[in-house]
Design a protein around this motif. Sequence first.
Motif, PDB file in Angstrom:
ATOM      1  N   ILE A  16       1.293   6.867  -6.635  1.00 24.51           N
ATOM      2  CA  ILE A  16       0.256   7.860  -6.929  1.00 24.51           C
ATOM      3  C   ILE A  16       0.781   9.264  -6.650  1.00 24.51           C
ATOM      4  O   ILE A  16       0.556  10.202  -7.421  1.00 24.51           O
ATOM      5  CB  ILE A  16      -1.007   7.566  -6.084  1.00 24.51           C
ATOM      6  N   LYS A  48       2.154   1.734  -3.475  1.00 24.27           N
ATOM      7  CA  LYS A  48       1.076   2.241  -4.319  1.00 24.27           C
ATOM      8  C   LYS A  48       0.848   3.736  -4.046  1.00 24.27           C
ATOM      9  O   LYS A  48       0.727   4.540  -4.978  1.00 24.27           O
ATOM     10  CB  LYS A  48      -0.206   1.457  -4.008  1.00 24.27           C
ATOM     11  N   THR A  49       0.844   4.109  -2.773  1.00 23.25           N
ATOM     12  CA  THR A  49       0.645   5.512  -2.410  1.00 23.25           C
ATOM     13  C   THR A  49       1.768   6.372  -2.944  1.00 23.25           C
ATOM     14  O   THR A  49       1.535   7.461  -3.484  1.00 23.25           O
ATOM     15  CB  THR A  49       0.562   5.642  -0.878  1.00 23.25           C
ATOM     16  N   GLU A  85       0.842  -1.200   0.000  1.00 21.47           N
ATOM     17  CA  GLU A  85       0.000   0.000   0.000  1.00 21.47           C
ATOM     18  C   GLU A  85       0.877   1.250   0.000  1.00 21.47           C
ATOM     19  O   GLU A  85       0.565   2.244  -0.643  1.00 21.47           O
ATOM     20  CB  GLU A  85      -0.889  -0.019   1.235  1.00 21.47           C
ATOM     21  N   GLN A 143      -5.283  10.157  -2.776  1.00 19.32           N
ATOM     22  CA  GLN A 143      -6.181   9.022  -2.536  1.00 19.32           C
ATOM     23  C   GLN A 143      -7.372   9.434  -1.686  1.00 19.32           C
ATOM     24  O   GLN A 143      -8.494   9.000  -1.908  1.00 19.32           O
ATOM     25  CB  GLN A 143      -5.427   7.899  -1.827  1.00 19.32           C
ATOM     26  N   TYR A 144      -7.110  10.289  -0.707  1.00 16.85           N
ATOM     27  CA  TYR A 144      -8.220  10.744   0.137  1.00 16.85           C
ATOM     28  C   TYR A 144      -9.224  11.549  -0.682  1.00 16.85           C
ATOM     29  O   TYR A 144     -10.435  11.344  -0.587  1.00 16.85           O
ATOM     30  CB  TYR A 144      -7.685  11.591   1.296  1.00 16.85           C
ATOM     31  N   ALA A 190     -10.425   7.037  -2.181  1.00 14.31           N
ATOM     32  CA  ALA A 190      -9.859   5.698  -1.969  1.00 14.31           C
ATOM     33  C   ALA A 190      -9.645   5.412  -0.494  1.00 14.31           C
ATOM     34  O   ALA A 190      -9.610   4.278  -0.066  1.00 14.31           O
ATOM     35  CB  ALA A 190      -8.529   5.560  -2.706  1.00 14.31           C
ATOM     36  N   GLY A 225       0.523  11.303  -2.274  1.00 13.32           N
ATOM     37  CA  GLY A 225      -0.274  10.126  -2.625  1.00 13.32           C
ATOM     38  C   GLY A 225      -1.431   9.930  -1.665  1.00 13.32           C
ATOM     39  O   GLY A 225      -2.556   9.627  -2.075  1.00 13.32           O
TER      40      GLY A 225
END
Lengths: 179, 545
Positions: free
Chosen positions: B435, B431-432, B428, B531-532, B536, B527
């Motif tokens: 992003i 991934k963050t 994770e 995402q927030y 996500a 990221g």
Amino acid sequence: MARNAAFEVLYREYYARVHGLCRRLLGTGDLAEDAVQETFMRAYRNFRKYDPSLPFWQWIAAIANNYCIDLLRKKTKTQALFGEESVEAESIVDADGSQPVAEVIAAQDADRLQAAVLDLPPKYRVPVVLAYFSQLSYDEIAEQLNISRNHVGVLLLRAKQQLRGALSDPAGEESGGQA
Amino acid sequence: MSKLSPLEVSMLADNALSDEARKIAEEQLEASETDRARLDALLVEREAMIAALAVEPLTEEIDIPAPRFAKTMSLRGFAMANVVTGLVIWGAQFLWKTLFGELVVNATTWFTSIYLPDVYEMTRTTTLFLFEEGATMIDAYMSFIVACVVTVAMLWIAVVYRRSRVSISVCVLVASLGITLQSAPVQALDVRNSEGVLTIPASETVDDTLIVAGERIVIAGTITGDVIAAGRNIEVSGTVGGNLLTFGEMVELSGSVGGFALGGVSTYEIEGGSVAGDLWVGAETVSVDSDSTVGRNVTTAVRLSSVDGSVGRDYYVFGETAELNGQVQGNVEFFGNRVYLLDEAVVGNSVRIRSGNPDALHQADSAEVQGEVEFLDLPEEFEQRSPYATLGFYLWQLGYLIGAFLVGIGLLWLVPGLREVSLNTGSEGLKTAGIGFLAFVSIPAMAVLVAITVVGLPIAFIGMAAWLLGWYLSKVVVGYMIGQMVIGDKDSTPISLLVGLGIVVVVINIPFIGGILSFLLTVIGLGLIVQYLMGAIPARDYAEA
């Protein structure tokens, strides 16, 4: 002003039930009083969202449930307040055996049973209160607690097992009915 | 013999089995007396529990003091009210300018100009009017329409997502920025560009701030506001009421500047010109001729700085060589190799030379210095020192920490959902970071692409502003996340934030690898924010029922 007066009437009418619900969900009277005030304030602020075709109790009980469960989640350090379904299910097999069922509880007075419910850990107490006080269906409880329907069943079964254990323990009779 | 599991019997007693499961269970009950007995007992138990848990209705009238039901104005509401008030004021100003300034006044002017003329005169006047004012009017109409559309869209979003505090905050912010940027061109900005020569003739007066770009820019007219000019050759012979900011290869100033002049060019020449305020120039060569005046200080960072004219206050030179053959009312302070005080030089106060070369000063006999001539060591900042050995470094870091902490408290208060962000797994985190890196690269790239078009310019500005804001806030968010991981208590937001930011400040200042770690933390923070915002990372909706 008229709205305030009308709401005060509702407040007086439902105070006892909301207080009872909050006390049972939170397991303590100290937090319950604050929870009642917060519940009514939230209801007041969001009164325009209330659908008059539904019972007022159902609406305000949902607010109280939300608030109290959020409070319990905040107080719980771990993420999963209601545990893992599989872990709970495993302990059913171990603990069920041939324990007495109706005989134990039916013979108890209401105060001892209430005290025993309040002594339950939150993960068991909350489903019990929602099922037998608010009388929500398993689906409604599952939605409220964000867990599966089966998980609700497991938690309730475990809760009842713990209640039976507590009520069949003679030592518990000394402190029963005082909570 | 039991045929049903305890769970099945319990759920059957609570009437919680599905129809199909219930049917099967009931068939099993027929065959098992044990299960039937258990079910009966559970049904009794259920009724006992409902009865025991029920609240007794109040049998007598008890006076329960009701709280004062009124919507109290929270601090958050107060802040929101301020933002909304600001938005309304901006909107009112914009509408006033657009509706009254551009529509009513122009229409009235037009109408009065064609009052009782003959047909030829009316046609001519109308054509001339539309030719001169048409673009402005269309611009005003379009701005008005765009502002209305933006406002309505924002309100619609706020209504649809009214339960989310974040969405309302973002909507209000975007609407404010949008209307501000929309109103700016109408109110006080004149933007012109040309690939060839761009001229503001002597007969023209620009009542707004002027932004010009071109190969060669000639400003001979009068500009009442500021001038921002970018071009290869910039000639200013007219009058600039405000400040003059120039970027290019060569600047020739022979006109007058009411404010300060700032230049980043190769050659900066003032010939018969005047600057009422300060003159700041970074250039290869700077010259101020004998007919020119600077009202306040002259500060140059150059290879060769030559001042023959008059300087109202001090003259600072950072560079290779400085020449003074004019009059400086205050001090001359020189950081470099050689300073020449020529025949006509007059210094009203002291000359301070900060140079490692003791022969740096060449003073003509007739040059006059009314104060002292001092040779000083180079300031400590000029020496190669470890930043960690300076008090200023720690004060700066402390200031950063305090600032970030205060911003973080405000951010987490306004957007409580950000308290929930976390990296639960290594994948994770990757991934963050991915992003975040994508946002780091793509937003400026998109802003540049969008900025090519005039319509996209405000969007590019907003995008870059958001990017810069995200760049700053990313460390705050990631600091809070780290603090939570260390403290492990979600209720103690300020402590978690302070501890996390403290760790971040220490980490990003680790010698050699601090820069890399700072970049990593920033992309992770970006990221998390992205995402927030994209939903996500869900935030629990605190709205009731």
